[in-house]
Scaffold this active site. Structure first.
Site, short mmCIF file in Angstrom:
data_model
loop_
_atom_site.label_atom_id
_atom_site.label_comp_id
_atom_site.label_asym_id
_atom_site.label_seq_id
_atom_site.Cartn_x
_atom_site.Cartn_y
_atom_site.Cartn_z
N TYR A 195 0.86 -1.18 0.00
CA TYR A 195 0.00 0.00 0.00
C TYR A 195 0.90 1.23 0.00
O TYR A 195 1.80 1.34 0.82
CB TYR A 195 -0.89 0.02 1.25
CG TYR A 195 -1.73 1.27 1.39
CD1 TYR A 195 -2.89 1.44 0.63
CD2 TYR A 195 -1.36 2.29 2.27
CE1 TYR A 195 -3.65 2.60 0.76
CE2 TYR A 195 -2.12 3.44 2.41
CZ TYR A 195 -3.27 3.58 1.65
OH TYR A 195 -4.03 4.73 1.78
N ASP B 22 9.36 3.95 -0.44
CA ASP B 22 8.26 4.62 0.26
C ASP B 22 8.63 4.60 1.74
O ASP B 22 8.49 3.59 2.41
CB ASP B 22 6.95 3.86 -0.01
CG ASP B 22 5.77 4.45 0.76
OD1 ASP B 22 6.01 5.29 1.65
OD2 ASP B 22 4.63 4.03 0.49
N LYS C 268 3.93 11.68 7.07
CA LYS C 268 3.68 11.42 8.50
C LYS C 268 4.56 12.26 9.44
O LYS C 268 4.22 13.38 9.72
CB LYS C 268 3.82 9.93 8.78
CG LYS C 268 2.84 9.11 7.87
CD LYS C 268 2.23 7.95 8.55
CE LYS C 268 1.54 7.01 7.58
NZ LYS C 268 0.12 6.87 7.77
C1 LIG Z 1 3.55 3.17 3.42
C2 LIG Z 1 2.60 4.29 3.16
N1 LIG Z 1 2.73 5.01 2.04
C3 LIG Z 1 1.89 6.02 1.78
C4 LIG Z 1 0.86 6.34 2.63
C5 LIG Z 1 -0.07 7.45 2.28
O1 LIG Z 1 0.10 8.54 3.14
P1 LIG Z 1 -1.13 9.52 3.38
O2 LIG Z 1 -2.15 8.77 4.19
O3 LIG Z 1 -0.53 10.68 4.11
O4 LIG Z 1 -1.66 9.89 2.05
C6 LIG Z 1 0.68 5.59 3.79
C7 LIG Z 1 -0.42 5.90 4.71
O5 LIG Z 1 -0.69 5.23 5.67
C8 LIG Z 1 1.58 4.54 4.07
O6 LIG Z 1 1.44 3.79 5.17
#
Ligand SMILES: Cc1ncc(COP(=O)(O)O)c(C=O)c1O
Length: 443
Positions: A153, A241, A268
């Site tokens: 994800y 990521d 985050k």
């Molecule tokens: C690994 C990862 N990438 C991207 C995101 C997306 O971030 P956002 O919720 O700030 O759009 C998340 C969100 O939980 C995540 O856990």
């Protein structure tokens, strides 16, 4: 009354105001929900106040918060210094249709800390961070394809949230789906084979170095370096990521492992609790966004680099020294070990995976190499993860319904030990129901 019904009834009795608010919400939000990751049955408790590691719901129930807004509140709720930094900005407005100094300061700090990030841009979410990192990779290579890990994800935009399952991907254009390739996490031979067959179509391989959102299978020794080598061999960009994993080390997981990606998506913790995201990496790739260059790529966002977010993010990162990271990593490992011991002591075949301050509970034993192994545990557990989560809430511990936990600098060993004791009591209470759902889970 069955254990299952007892848990649900106790939850409902404790959360009457949340139930009423859910009914009201259903009139204007589909199913009463606006964020899938925080929904659970019978309805989620509405939270009204956070302070340090404590969270209070609208009915006045207090929880020890082991979720911290899905890892983003690395210093817990309403940290006084972060609050002060954000409040200091507000009287002068906070956001203008103009560049603002705090953006430069936070970018300087991040570029100094995260080894592969030479230049970067801010977004308003981690989703936009991964979206723009992939856009950068496609622009740089002139290819459209992206290689992802099965079950990963990376946010809520089409490319990030796509899975290999057409049902789950309803609404994602077929043309885009055709440009997404999948391999299992921790499988270098499959990755090599995929890149050999399709590398010429693929701009980037995107991976969470340890897939927290994928249920936290841990990287095998040499795996991330193996991905780096394969990307070099097949001339494909490597995108990390680090939206979550940035909290594992001052310079992100890349600094801990020494494996450097070409591009990094962030989010985050860099916003100090406010909406944020970012992407960055090699100057040569990122310069496609330099507006002084011919044919530069436009990337706007009304709230990109909001001064309140930047000020809070700066304070949050300054407070997050390597010593503090080491401390919360040790707390996370204590939590993971404690949960493992609790499973063993209760005689239930469950386990955790943990890395630093991140912990995941699995309803299975044995090796967990990839997201398929994580999913297999959940598949055999029926509603146990959901009931564990709800009963932990009944006993004052807040986590993600999918069994995700994290530690923060607002926590101490005694808090962790109390949470482990509650977890252990909850497993003992659940055990007869575990036997009913799946006898094979009883040791
Ligand atoms: C690994 C990862 N990438 C991207 C995101 C997306 O971030 P956002 O919720 O700030 O759009 C998340 C969100 O939980 C995540 O856990």
């Amino acid at each position: 009354m069955s254990i299952r019904d007892q848990i649900i009834q106790r939850f409902i009795a404790r959360t009457q105001k949340s139930q009423a608010l859910t009914e009201r919400a259903k009139r204007v939000l589909p199913g009463g929900d606006t964020r899938s990751g925080v929904y659970y049955l019978p309805y989620p408790a509405y939270m009204v106040e956070g302070s340090g590691s404590r969270l209070t719901d609208i009915d006045g129930n207090v929880y020890f918060d082991l979720l911290a807004n899905y890892t983003s509140l690395v210093h817990g709720h309403a940290h006084p210094q972060i609050l002060a930094a954000a409040q200091a900005v507000l009287p002068s407005g906070g956001v203008f249709a103009a560049p603002m100094q705090k953006q430069v300061e936070l970018a300087e700090l991040i570029c100094a800390r995260v080894p592969s990030v030479e230049t970067m841009r801010f977004t308003t979410s981690g989703s936009e961070g991964t979206q723009m990192a992939l856009r950068a990779a496609r622009a740089y290579t002139g290819r459209s394809g992206v290689l992802k890990m099965l079950g990963s994800y990376h946010g809520s935009h089409d490319l990030a949230s796509a899975t290999a399952d057409p049902d789950a991907d309803r609404g994602i254009p077929e043309g885009l789906r055709r440009n997404i390739f999948y391999v299992p996490y921790n499988d270098l031979p499959a990755t090599d084979a995929m890149l050999t067959a399709h590398g010429h179509e693929i701009a980037a391989l995107i991976v969470e170095p340890v897939p927290n959102a994928g249920g936290l299978p841990l990287a095998h020794a040499g795996y991330l370096q193996g991905l780096r080598d394969l990307c070099n061999k097949h001339d494909v960009l490597l995108v990390f990521d680090e939206v979550v994993t940035l909290r594992l080390h001052e310079g992100g997981y890349q600094a801990q492992t020494g494996v450097l990606p070409d591009l990094t998506a962030m989010g985050k913790i860099i916003g100090g609790g406010f909406a944020v995201g970012a992407f960055g990496g090699k100057r040569e790739i990122m310069q496609n966004f330099d507006p002084t260059r011919k044919n530069s790529i436009g990337h706007s966002g009304t709230f990109n680099g909001h001064s309140v977010t930047m000020a809070a993010g700066l304070e949050s990162l300054k407070l997050l020294s390597q010593a503090e990271i080491d401390r919360i990593n040790a707390l996370g490992e204590r939590l993971g070990r404690g949960f493992d011991d609790a499973f063993a002591e209760a005689g239930i075949r469950g386990r955790t995976t943990y890395v630093g301050s991140l912990v995941q509970v699995h309803w299975r034993t044995g090796d967990i190499n990839n997201m398929g192994d994580v999913a297999a545990g959940f598949a055999q557990a029926g509603d146990l993860p959901y009931l564990l989560h709800l009963e932990l809430m009944n006993r004052g511990v807040y986590s993600a319904a999918r069994g995700e936990y994290c530690t923060t600098t607002a926590m101490h060993e005694a808090d962790i030990d109390r949470a482990i004791a509650i977890f252990s009591d909850t497993l003992h209470y659940l055990k007869p129901y575990v036997a009913q759902v799946n006898e094979a889970l009883i040791a």
